[in-house]
Design an enzyme around this catalytic site. Structure first.
Site, mmCIF file in Angstrom:
data_model
loop_
_atom_site.group_PDB
_atom_site.id
_atom_site.type_symbol
_atom_site.label_atom_id
_atom_site.label_comp_id
_atom_site.label_asym_id
_atom_site.label_seq_id
_atom_site.Cartn_x
_atom_site.Cartn_y
_atom_site.Cartn_z
ATOM 1 N N ASP A 43 -2.484 19.969 6.261
ATOM 2 C CA ASP A 43 -3.804 20.315 6.778
ATOM 3 C C ASP A 43 -3.977 21.835 6.827
ATOM 4 O O ASP A 43 -3.012 22.563 7.065
ATOM 5 C CB ASP A 43 -3.969 19.717 8.192
ATOM 6 C CG ASP A 43 -5.415 19.699 8.627
ATOM 7 O OD1 ASP A 43 -6.308 19.738 7.758
ATOM 8 O OD2 ASP A 43 -5.672 19.646 9.853
HETATM 9 C C1 IPE Z 1 -6.141 19.472 3.911
HETATM 10 O O1 IPE Z 1 -6.770 20.664 4.186
HETATM 11 C C2 IPE Z 1 -6.242 19.069 2.474
HETATM 12 C C3 IPE Z 1 -7.058 17.881 2.184
HETATM 13 C C4 IPE Z 1 -7.505 17.029 3.055
HETATM 14 C C5 IPE Z 1 -7.398 17.670 0.777
HETATM 15 P P1 IPE Z 1 -8.285 20.652 4.655
HETATM 16 O O2 IPE Z 1 -9.165 20.543 3.449
HETATM 17 O O3 IPE Z 1 -8.505 19.569 5.678
HETATM 18 O O4 IPE Z 1 -8.455 22.072 5.284
HETATM 19 P P2 IPE Z 1 -9.013 22.445 6.735
HETATM 20 O O5 IPE Z 1 -8.245 21.636 7.740
HETATM 21 O O6 IPE Z 1 -10.466 22.110 6.742
HETATM 22 O O7 IPE Z 1 -8.754 23.903 6.857
HETATM 23 MG MG MG Z 2 -8.336 19.468 7.778
#
Ligand code: IPE
Ligand code: MG
Length: 271
Positions: A43
């Site tokens: 995440d």
């Molecule tokens: C996780 O990072 C990756 C995926 C779910 C593809 P995020 O896209 O959730 O990034 P944040 O948490 O919004 O920064």
């Molecule tokens: Mg995220």
């Protein structure tokens, strides 16, 4: 020797030193118990992009893929036999279509690259498996994922299970459906489902339950990831965003796992 050659020489030396140091750290780490299955809830990719002012919808996710490469290499060097990666949740499909497309295109690019590496024998015996509602993927991506599973099928090194279009609720529903079908085909009447029938049909029945779950991005929840399989797992969270996760975070998480061994073993006995 010109400056460029000097820089090249220096970085070679530096990399060699880092590899030696890593080997030493892992040797020390391996004196204690090593988790046989580590799950990563990756995440924080988008926050990373924002923090570093990176342009493009996929910038944070691209940086995240670099981390995947390193983390898998470290797990391999430590001797962890199973790794699961929560790459894209069922609910992530609710994001803006442009972002979903970007992530899917990026995944396709990386899978195709990995297929090439596997075919040319540069994948270090890694076995890759995709689990989740793969029908949610576009045909090209689904075919590439299938191909990567085929070309690495015989590999006996680290098993990497990539969870895409995955959620435990969906996994349970499909497992119940599948076990009902099997029972009906077997002519069972009345239809009685045992726990083991459902467990056998879970996507993740191919691996042991995670011993350690590492979640980046500073949040302390499982987000519908392996909630069935993690009743005895240690959850380690870190404020580091996924692209920032490095060697020290992993070492720290494993040390924490080793420190909690007594508690975890007692808990498993009580369950
Ligand atoms: C996780 O990072 C990756 C995926 C779910 C593809 P995020 O896209 O959730 O990034 P944040 O948490 O919004 O920064
Ligand atoms: Mg995220």
């Amino acid at each position: 020797m010109n400056t460029r050659e000097e820089v090249g020489e220096f970085s070679k030396l530096f990399n060699g030193f880092m590899t030696l140091m890593r080997r030493f750290i892992f040797k020390v780490l391996c004196v204690g118990p090593i988790p046989n299955h580590i799950s990563f809830i990756m995440d924080g990719n988008r926050r990373f992009a924002k923090k570093h002012n990176l342009q493009g919808l996929d910038a944070g996710h691209r940086a995240g893929f670099v981390s995947v490469t390193y983390i898998l290499q470290y797990c391999q060097e430590i001797g962890v036999p199973y790794v699961t990666l929560y790459a894209f949740g069922h609910d992530n499909f609710k994001r803006e279509p442009e972002e979903v497309k970007c992530v899917m295109d990026l995944m396709l690019e990386k899978i195709e690259l990995t297929i090439d590496r596997a075919i040319s024998g540069n994948l270090n015996n890694l076995k890759v498996i995709f689990v989740g509602d793969l029908n949610m993927l576009n045909e090209r991506l689904k075919a590439a994922a299938q191909r990567l599973m085929e070309v690495t099928e015989e590999n006996r090194g680290l098993m990497v299970v990539v969870c895409v279009a995955y959620s435990t609720s969906h996994e349970i529903v499909q497992a119940i459906r599948e076990s009902c079908l099997r029972k009906c085909e077997g002519g069972d009447s009345p239809l009685v489902l045992e726990l083991s029938d459902v467990e056998e049909c879970m996507y993740t029945s191919i691996l042991p339950d995670p011993a350690l779950v590492i979640r980046t991005g500073g949040r302390d929840r499982l987000s519908n990831f392996m909630t069935w399989q993690t009743s005895s797992s240690l959850l380690h969270t870190t404020a580091a965003l996924w692209p920032e996760l490095g060697l020290w975070h992993l070492v720290w998480a494993i040390l924490n796992f080793q420190r909690m061994q007594n508690y975890l073993q007692k808990k498993q006995k009580l369950d």
